[in-house]
Design a protein around this motif. Structure first.
Motif, PDB file in Angstrom:
ATOM      1  N   ARG A  21      47.559  51.925  43.955  1.00 51.75           N
ATOM      2  CA  ARG A  21      48.386  52.058  45.159  1.00 51.75           C
ATOM      3  C   ARG A  21      49.582  51.121  45.151  1.00 51.75           C
ATOM      4  NH1 ARG A  21      44.357  52.632  50.247  1.00 51.75           N
ATOM      5  NH2 ARG A  21      46.336  52.883  51.323  1.00 51.75           N
ATOM      6  N   SER A  22      49.460  49.992  44.473  1.00 48.80           N
ATOM      7  CA  SER A  22      50.551  49.018  44.454  1.00 48.80           C
ATOM      8  C   SER A  22      51.517  49.237  43.294  1.00 48.80           C
ATOM      9  CB  SER A  22      49.987  47.596  44.368  1.00 48.80           C
ATOM     10  OG  SER A  22      49.368  47.399  43.107  1.00 48.80           O
ATOM     11  N   GLY A  23      51.050  49.931  42.261  1.00 54.94           N
ATOM     12  CA  GLY A  23      51.880  50.095  41.066  1.00 54.94           C
ATOM     13  C   GLY A  23      51.882  48.857  40.190  1.00 54.94           C
ATOM     14  N   ALA A  24      50.999  47.930  40.485  1.00 51.78           N
ATOM     15  CA  ALA A  24      50.908  46.679  39.727  1.00 51.78           C
ATOM     16  C   ALA A  24      49.831  46.807  38.657  1.00 51.78           C
ATOM     17  CB  ALA A  24      50.577  45.520  40.672  1.00 51.78           C
ATOM     18  N   SER A  25      49.777  45.818  37.804  1.00 50.47           N
ATOM     19  CA  SER A  25      48.746  45.795  36.765  1.00 50.47           C
ATOM     20  C   SER A  25      47.566  44.944  37.220  1.00 50.47           C
ATOM     21  CB  SER A  25      49.322  45.198  35.476  1.00 50.47           C
ATOM     22  OG  SER A  25      49.646  43.835  35.676  1.00 50.47           O
ATOM     23  N   THR A  26      46.464  45.116  36.529  1.00 44.09           N
ATOM     24  CA  THR A  26      45.291  44.280  36.803  1.00 44.09           C
ATOM     25  C   THR A  26      45.627  42.816  36.533  1.00 44.09           C
ATOM     26  OG1 THR A  26      43.838  46.105  36.207  1.00 44.09           O
ATOM     27  CG2 THR A  26      42.863  43.914  36.218  1.00 44.09           C
ATOM     28  N   GLN A  27      46.430  42.579  35.488  1.00 41.01           N
ATOM     29  CA  GLN A  27      46.828  41.203  35.158  1.00 41.01           C
ATOM     30  C   GLN A  27      47.625  40.583  36.299  1.00 41.01           C
ATOM     31  OE1 GLN A  27      46.021  39.231  32.362  1.00 41.01           O
ATOM     32  NE2 GLN A  27      46.842  37.707  33.768  1.00 41.01           N
ATOM     33  N   LEU A  29      47.415  41.352  39.458  1.00 45.64           N
ATOM     34  CA  LEU A  29      46.460  41.088  40.526  1.00 45.64           C
ATOM     35  C   LEU A  29      45.725  39.778  40.251  1.00 45.64           C
ATOM     36  CD1 LEU A  29      44.224  43.420  42.470  1.00 45.64           C
ATOM     37  CD2 LEU A  29      43.154  41.512  41.330  1.00 45.64           C
ATOM     38  N   GLN A  30      45.278  39.587  39.021  1.00 46.16           N
ATOM     39  CA  GLN A  30      44.568  38.348  38.669  1.00 46.16           C
ATOM     40  C   GLN A  30      45.490  37.139  38.784  1.00 46.16           C
ATOM     41  OE1 GLN A  30      43.183  39.498  34.787  1.00 46.16           O
ATOM     42  NE2 GLN A  30      41.367  40.539  35.595  1.00 46.16           N
ATOM     43  N   ASP A  31      46.754  37.301  38.378  1.00 45.35           N
ATOM     44  CA  ASP A  31      47.717  36.208  38.510  1.00 45.35           C
ATOM     45  C   ASP A  31      47.922  35.849  39.981  1.00 45.35           C
ATOM     46  OD1 ASP A  31      48.005  36.273  35.751  1.00 45.35           O
ATOM     47  OD2 ASP A  31      49.955  37.289  35.799  1.00 45.35           O
ATOM     48  N   CYS A  32      48.022  36.863  40.828  1.00 47.68           N
ATOM     49  CA  CYS A  32      48.195  36.616  42.266  1.00 47.68           C
ATOM     50  C   CYS A  32      46.981  35.903  42.854  1.00 47.68           C
ATOM     51  CB  CYS A  32      48.461  37.922  43.004  1.00 47.68           C
ATOM     52  SG  CYS A  32      50.108  38.597  42.705  1.00 47.68           S
ATOM     53  N   GLU A  33      45.800  36.286  42.398  1.00 52.95           N
ATOM     54  CA  GLU A  33      44.585  35.603  42.865  1.00 52.95           C
ATOM     55  C   GLU A  33      44.595  34.142  42.430  1.00 52.95           C
ATOM     56  OE1 GLU A  33      41.161  39.016  43.267  1.00 52.95           O
ATOM     57  OE2 GLU A  33      41.509  38.194  41.266  1.00 52.95           O
ATOM     58  N   SER A  34      44.980  33.890  41.182  1.00 57.70           N
ATOM     59  CA  SER A  34      44.968  32.505  40.694  1.00 57.70           C
ATOM     60  C   SER A  34      46.027  31.649  41.397  1.00 57.70           C
ATOM     61  CB  SER A  34      45.154  32.456  39.179  1.00 57.70           C
ATOM     62  OG  SER A  34      46.449  32.857  38.820  1.00 57.70           O
ATOM     63  N   LEU A  35      47.111  32.275  41.859  1.00 57.70           N
ATOM     64  CA  LEU A  35      48.145  31.548  42.601  1.00 57.70           C
ATOM     65  C   LEU A  35      47.803  31.388  44.074  1.00 57.70           C
ATOM     66  CD1 LEU A  35      51.335  33.212  41.083  1.00 57.70           C
ATOM     67  CD2 LEU A  35      50.597  30.847  40.767  1.00 57.70           C
ATOM     68  N   GLY A  36      46.718  32.040  44.510  1.00 55.36           N
ATOM     69  CA  GLY A  36      46.326  31.954  45.914  1.00 55.36           C
ATOM     70  C   GLY A  36      47.097  32.897  46.812  1.00 55.36           C
ATOM     71  N   LEU A  37      47.775  33.889  46.237  1.00 52.44           N
ATOM     72  CA  LEU A  37      48.551  34.824  47.047  1.00 52.44           C
ATOM     73  C   LEU A  37      47.681  35.915  47.663  1.00 52.44           C
ATOM     74  CD1 LEU A  37      51.701  35.299  44.773  1.00 52.44           C
ATOM     75  CD2 LEU A  37      51.286  33.590  46.557  1.00 52.44           C
ATOM     76  N   LEU A  38      46.466  36.064  47.156  1.00 49.36           N
ATOM     77  CA  LEU A  38      45.558  37.083  47.690  1.00 49.36           C
ATOM     78  C   LEU A  38      44.328  36.467  48.333  1.00 49.36           C
ATOM     79  CD1 LEU A  38      45.636  39.774  44.844  1.00 49.36           C
ATOM     80  CD2 LEU A  38      46.766  39.848  47.049  1.00 49.36           C
ATOM     81  N   ASP A  39      44.425  35.229  48.744  1.00 52.85           N
ATOM     82  CA  ASP A  39      43.267  34.597  49.369  1.00 52.85           C
ATOM     83  C   ASP A  39      42.849  35.365  50.616  1.00 52.85           C
ATOM     84  OD1 ASP A  39      45.835  33.530  50.108  1.00 52.85           O
ATOM     85  OD2 ASP A  39      44.791  32.215  51.500  1.00 52.85           O
ATOM     86  N   ASP A  40      41.580  35.454  50.785  1.00 52.59           N
ATOM     87  CA  ASP A  40      40.960  36.137  51.928  1.00 52.59           C
ATOM     88  C   ASP A  40      41.183  37.650  51.956  1.00 52.59           C
ATOM     89  OD1 ASP A  40      39.988  33.714  52.807  1.00 52.59           O
ATOM     90  OD2 ASP A  40      41.696  33.355  54.125  1.00 52.59           O
ATOM     91  N   THR A  41      41.610  38.234  50.841  1.00 55.17           N
ATOM     92  CA  THR A  41      41.739  39.691  50.838  1.00 55.17           C
ATOM     93  C   THR A  41      40.618  40.338  50.044  1.00 55.17           C
ATOM     94  OG1 THR A  41      43.191  39.730  48.909  1.00 55.17           O
ATOM     95  CG2 THR A  41      44.248  39.623  51.072  1.00 55.17           C
ATOM     96  N   ALA A  42      40.012  39.591  49.136  1.00 52.88           N
ATOM     97  CA  ALA A  42      38.939  40.170  48.314  1.00 52.88           C
ATOM     98  C   ALA A  42      37.592  39.668  48.810  1.00 52.88           C
ATOM     99  CB  ALA A  42      39.124  39.788  46.855  1.00 52.88           C
ATOM    100  N   HIS A  43      36.713  40.587  49.054  1.00 55.90           N
ATOM    101  CA  HIS A  43      35.354  40.253  49.464  1.00 55.90           C
ATOM    102  C   HIS A  43      34.418  41.135  48.660  1.00 55.90           C
ATOM    103  CE1 HIS A  43      36.974  38.000  52.849  1.00 55.90           C
ATOM    104  NE2 HIS A  43      37.775  39.022  53.063  1.00 55.90           N
TER     105      HIS A  43
END
Length: 148
Positions: A21-27, A29-43
């Motif tokens: 849906r975002s047109g982004a890659s899995t990598q 997404l993982q980079d965003c998680e490691s930067l804290g940009l997706l905090d509290d969105t994944a459960h």
């Protein structure tokens, strides 16, 4: 039937759904998680719609040439409803200035490569001013005299 005043639960999306849906890659997404940009969105490996928006934002920022630290800064500004737009504008203009400088550097490299290619005979002989320049040898030495 659910009661109309019952709290709504945000749709939970799989990693594959968020990426699609975002047109982004899995990598990314993982980079965003490691930067804290997706905090509290994944459960439990599931994401919400905010993750899709964030990934789109980051992907588009990268497309415009923003580096990781600038993306993080822009994301923080995006999340801050009390931000001043001049803070965002400053980041964009700094990136534009950096890109203008990079364009000048690339144009200089292009001219240099074209000049080196012009100096190269491009025949069966082993002599090559392009390789000489890369090796720090004579490069352009005698090029104009040879061409005249």
């Amino acid at each position: 039937m659910e009661h109309p005043t019952a709290p709504t639960v945000a749709a939970r999306l799989s990693l594959a759904d968020v990426v699609a849906r975002s047109g982004a890659s899995t990598q990314l997404l993982q980079d965003c998680e490691s930067l804290g940009l997706l905090d509290d969105t994944a459960h439990g490996g599931l994401y919400d719609e905010h993750a899709v928006s964030t990934l789109r934002f980051v992907r588009r920022a990268h497309t415009l040439g923003f580096d990781t630290s600038e993306v993080a800064k822009l994301h923080a500004l995006w999340q801050d409803g009390r931000r001043a737009s001049f803070d965002v504008k400053r980041v964009a203009l700094e990136r534009a200035d950096d890109l203008a400088q990079r364009i000048e550097e690339l144009a200089h490299m292009k001219r240099l490569l074209e000049r080196l290619a012009h100096c190269c005979e491009g025949d069966e002989r082993p002599e090559c001013p392009i390789l000489d320049e890369l090796a720090g040898l004579k490069g352009f030495a005698g090029c104009e005299a040879r061409r005249a």
